[in-house]
Design an enzyme around this catalytic site. Structure first.
Site, PDB file in Angstrom:
ATOM      1  CB  CYS A 124     -32.661  -0.705  11.042  1.00  0.00           C
ATOM      2  SG  CYS A 124     -32.087  -1.841   9.766  1.00  0.00           S
ATOM      3  NE  ARG A 182     -23.550  -4.341  16.699  1.00  0.00           N
ATOM      4  CZ  ARG A 182     -24.092  -4.748  17.852  1.00  0.00           C
ATOM      5  NH1 ARG A 182     -25.146  -5.544  17.879  1.00  0.00           N
ATOM      6  NH2 ARG A 182     -23.575  -4.385  18.993  1.00  0.00           N
ATOM      7  CB  CYS A 223     -28.822  -5.848  13.850  1.00  0.00           C
ATOM      8  SG  CYS A 223     -27.999  -4.966  15.232  1.00  0.00           S
ATOM      9  CB  CYS A 247     -34.087  -1.755  17.478  1.00  0.00           C
ATOM     10  SG  CYS A 247     -34.967  -3.301  17.847  1.00  0.00           S
ATOM     11  CG  HIS A 248     -30.706   0.828  16.058  1.00  0.00           C
ATOM     12  ND1 HIS A 248     -30.027   0.771  17.252  1.00  0.00           N
ATOM     13  CD2 HIS A 248     -30.515  -0.371  15.457  1.00  0.00           C
ATOM     14  CE1 HIS A 248     -29.412  -0.412  17.351  1.00  0.00           C
ATOM     15  NE2 HIS A 248     -29.709  -1.127  16.278  1.00  0.00           N
ATOM     16  CB  CYS A 274      -0.909   0.039   1.232  1.00  0.00           C
ATOM     17  SG  CYS A 274      -1.746  -1.509   1.633  1.00  0.00           S
ATOM     18  CB  CYS A 308      -5.954  -1.057  -3.621  1.00  0.00           C
ATOM     19  SG  CYS A 308      -6.376   0.661  -4.068  1.00  0.00           S
ATOM     20  CB  CYS A 333       0.283   3.417  -4.630  1.00  0.00           C
ATOM     21  SG  CYS A 333       0.792   2.204  -5.852  1.00  0.00           S
ATOM     22  CG  HIS A 334      -2.310   4.777  -1.121  1.00  0.00           C
ATOM     23  ND1 HIS A 334      -3.165   5.650  -1.750  1.00  0.00           N
ATOM     24  CD2 HIS A 334      -2.729   3.530  -1.489  1.00  0.00           C
ATOM     25  CE1 HIS A 334      -4.063   4.965  -2.458  1.00  0.00           C
ATOM     26  NE2 HIS A 334      -3.808   3.672  -2.335  1.00  0.00           N
TER      27      HIS A 334
END
Lengths: 143, 269
Positions: B185, B226, B230, B188-189, B85, B122, B88-89
């Site tokens: 979702c 995650r 859920c 609950c959230h 990586c 990449c 290039c970066h």
């Protein structure tokens, strides 16, 4: 005899226009002691994940998503309570409370908590007698 | 909304400043596209003071171990092109600001890409190396490194232009009630954040803190892992990490956090 009759199948349950279910799902009187265990047990009703109730104090960690159930036995009669537990969406349109005696009409249903597609037809979340037992317990929750 | 801020456990605790230096915005006005919430809050605000404190210093944050591992990987040559990586970066810090705008439309590929998708692009196209599994440890570590260099910058994903169709799909998924419990979702959230569900204190399900080091499973967790957990908890058949559905959902959920600071790797229970 009534006790030997087949339970009413989920699709056959008769809800009135307010969501109440007059007929017992099994014809066998509910057992409130077992109903209490079902409400507190994670692998069964797990009702305490959303509801608190003083009568369920032996099961720790009560949720706050639904109303506190103290005194609920004064608020609803047996038929109304059966309707709420079997399919609360018939009483409260669009409610968050799951339908415990229903087997179809789901979007991407899974095989319990595996995250996988089911390999067999789904059963209801609670059996007909479980529902009767839970209703019998709820009717004891009086102020 | 004010009441909910006051109710969160973060209330009264000192604001989150990492290493005495990086100030983190953990609550702010909701972006204009949000219909039902006026103040957005990082999941950090809903955790206990002990858990919150683990994020104040990188030496206490177990998620930083993954970042350190990824720094080594960053400089390690892999694949047929003989590149790392770094070839290039340069330093990872050159990617500061990138995490804040991902997922992002990639014009050449004609798709919305998550950081994980870009890392694999990449690896395969620029390095001739093998793709990582979408939620592999090495992938999540690298994603944590790229997030860590953007900490403190405001999340600002684009939801219009070529990304709009994907965003709409994600929004649809967010409000769809799945599984045998028929929960979305939002149930609950959005409808119940700050309430307890059994022993869990529900947050707004924001992803500005990802990857998240969870004390429960003692590892860094990707956004899609995650989401999968859920969705599984609604007794549904889940989507796969890296699936188009979860990419769309990630763009939508990220956009609900526009204005919060990039916080990952964060610590949750």
């Amino acid at each position: 005899g009534i006790a030997a009759a087949e339970p009413v199948a989920p699709a056959e349950v008769q809800y009135d226009e307010y969501g109440a279910v007059a007929q017992s799902l099994t014809g066998v009187a509910g057992d409130p002691a077992n109903g209490k265990v079902i409400m507190g047990t994670k692998s069964k009703g797990n009702c305490v994940s959303c509801h608190a109730a003083a009568g369920l104090a032996e099961f720790p960690f009560h949720g706050e998503v639904g109303p506190v159930l103290d005194g609920v036995g004064d608020r609803w009669n047996e038929a109304e309570m059966r309707g709420i537990v079997a399919n609360a969406k018939m009483t409260y349109e669009g409610t968050i409370m799951p339908a415990f005696y229903k087997t179809e009409g789901y979007i991407r249903p899974g095989d319990a908590y595996t995250g996988k597609a089911p390999t067999e037809p789904l059963g209801p979340l609670l059996s007909a007698q479980d529902i009767e037992d839970v209703v019998a317990f709820l009717l004891t929750l009086k102020e | 909304a004010l009441a909910s801020v006051a109710g969160a456990e973060g209330h009264g605790a000192a604001p989150l400043v990492i290493n005495g230096d990086i100030e983190i915005v953990t609550n702010t006005a909701a972006p204009a596209h949000m219909e039902n919430i006026s103040t957005i809050q990082s999941g950090w605000e809903f955790r206990t003071p002990d858990t919150q404190d683990l994020q104040r210093d990188d030496f206490d944050n177990p998620g930083m171990l993954g970042v350190d591992d990824a720094r080594e990987t960053w400089a390690t040559v892999e694949g047929s092109e003989g590149k790392s990586c770094a070839s290039c970066h340069g330093e990872p810090e050159t990617l500061a600001g990138v995490k804040a705008v991902y997922p992002k439309w990639n014009e050449d590929a004609g798709e919305v890409r998550t950081i994980e998708m870009q890392i694999n692009a990449c690896r395969t196209e620029n390095m001739g190396a093998e793709a990582y599994g979408y939620s592999d440890g090495a992938m999540t570590d690298m994603s944590a490194l790229i997030s860590s260099v953007s900490r403190g910058l405001p999340v600002n994903v684009a939801i219009d232009g070529p990304a709009q169709a994907t965003w709409e799909q994600g929004k649809e998924l967010y409000y769809t009630r799945t599984g045998q419990l028929e929960l979305s979702c939002a149930n609950c959230h959005e409808d119940n954040y700050d309430n307890l569900i059994r022993a869990d204190h529900l947050s707004q399900g924001q992803i500005n803190g990802f990857p998240v080091y969870r004390l429960n499973n003692a590892k860094l967790n990707s956004v899609h892992d995650r989401f999968k957990g859920c969705v599984r908890d609604t007794r549904a058949e889940t989507y796969k990490p890296g699936s188009p559905e979860f990419v769309a959902l990630e763009l939508y959920v990220a956009s609900r956090g526009n204005g919060l600071s990039v916080e990952g790797p964060s610590v949750r229970n």
